[in-house]
Write an enzyme that holds these catalytic residues in place. Structure first.
Site, PDB file in Angstrom:
ATOM      1  CD  GLU A  14      -1.605  -2.244   2.046  1.00  0.00           C
ATOM      2  OE1 GLU A  14      -2.387  -3.200   2.032  1.00  0.00           O
ATOM      3  OE2 GLU A  14      -0.508  -2.280   2.643  1.00  0.00           O
TER       4      GLU A  14
ATOM      5  CE1 TYR B 129       7.630   0.244  -3.480  1.00  0.00           C
ATOM      6  CE2 TYR B 129       5.998   1.945  -3.086  1.00  0.00           C
ATOM      7  CZ  TYR B 129       7.022   1.145  -2.633  1.00  0.00           C
ATOM      8  OH  TYR B 129       7.448   1.245  -1.337  1.00  0.00           O
TER       9      TYR B 129
END
Length: 170
Positions: free
Chosen positions: A116, A128
């Site tokens: 998250e 990411y």
């Protein structure tokens, strides 16, 4: 601070590293999201949790420059936190830590990775995505300040191609 930009190696952490890790976490997150050394120790004691540390040269000595904590359960792994000291950012430490983590999770049998990240954390979202993670959901009001988290995931493959050193495209 005299900061060298030489090679960074992600290595497993030791309990003695916890105060330095807490300092890095405090420098990287808002006060309501910081983890102190006892919190890190509690997490590290949980089954399936691993901690990798990136060391770098500063002031003529090796220092903790960043770390990643991941939990593996059966065939899934979750990044619990990734933090890099602001003095060492934009030098490839987060990528080195992700590479270590992917290889470690694969070695523990993980087939899929999750995390998250704050929807407003553009630098982390870009990191990411570059590492092969895709958005798979959203957690509304996830953080203490009420902000949302983007849930991201990717399949486990070697973090980098051994021959070329390139990051995979998934």
């Amino acid at each position: 601070m005299n900061v060298a930009t030489g090679p960074v190696v992600a290595v497993p952490a030791a309990m003695a590293d916890l105060p330095a890790l807490a300092r890095v976490h405090a420098a990287s997150f808002a006060p309501d999201q910081q983890w102190d050394a006892p919190a890190l120790e509690t997490l590290l004691a949980m089954p399936g949790v691993a901690l990798g540390v990136a060391m770098a040269q500063a002031g003529g000595r090796q220092v903790v420059a960043g770390f990643i904590m991941v939990r593996t359960v059966l065939d899934e792994a979750e990044i619990l936190t990734l933090a890099v000291d602001p003095a060492f950012r934009r030098r490839g430490l987060a990528r080195a830590l992700l590479s270590w983590m992917v290889d470690m999770a694969a070695g523990q049998g993980a087939a899929r990775l999750f995390l998250e990240v704050g929807v407003d954390n553009t630098a982390a979202l870009a990191l990411y995505r570059d590492a092969g993670f895709d958005g798979v959901g959203r957690r509304r009001g996830y953080y203490p300040d009420g902000s949302d988290a983007q849930v991201m995931a990717r399949d486990v493959t070697p973090a980098r191609d051994a021959e070329s050193g390139a990051w995979p495209t998934l």
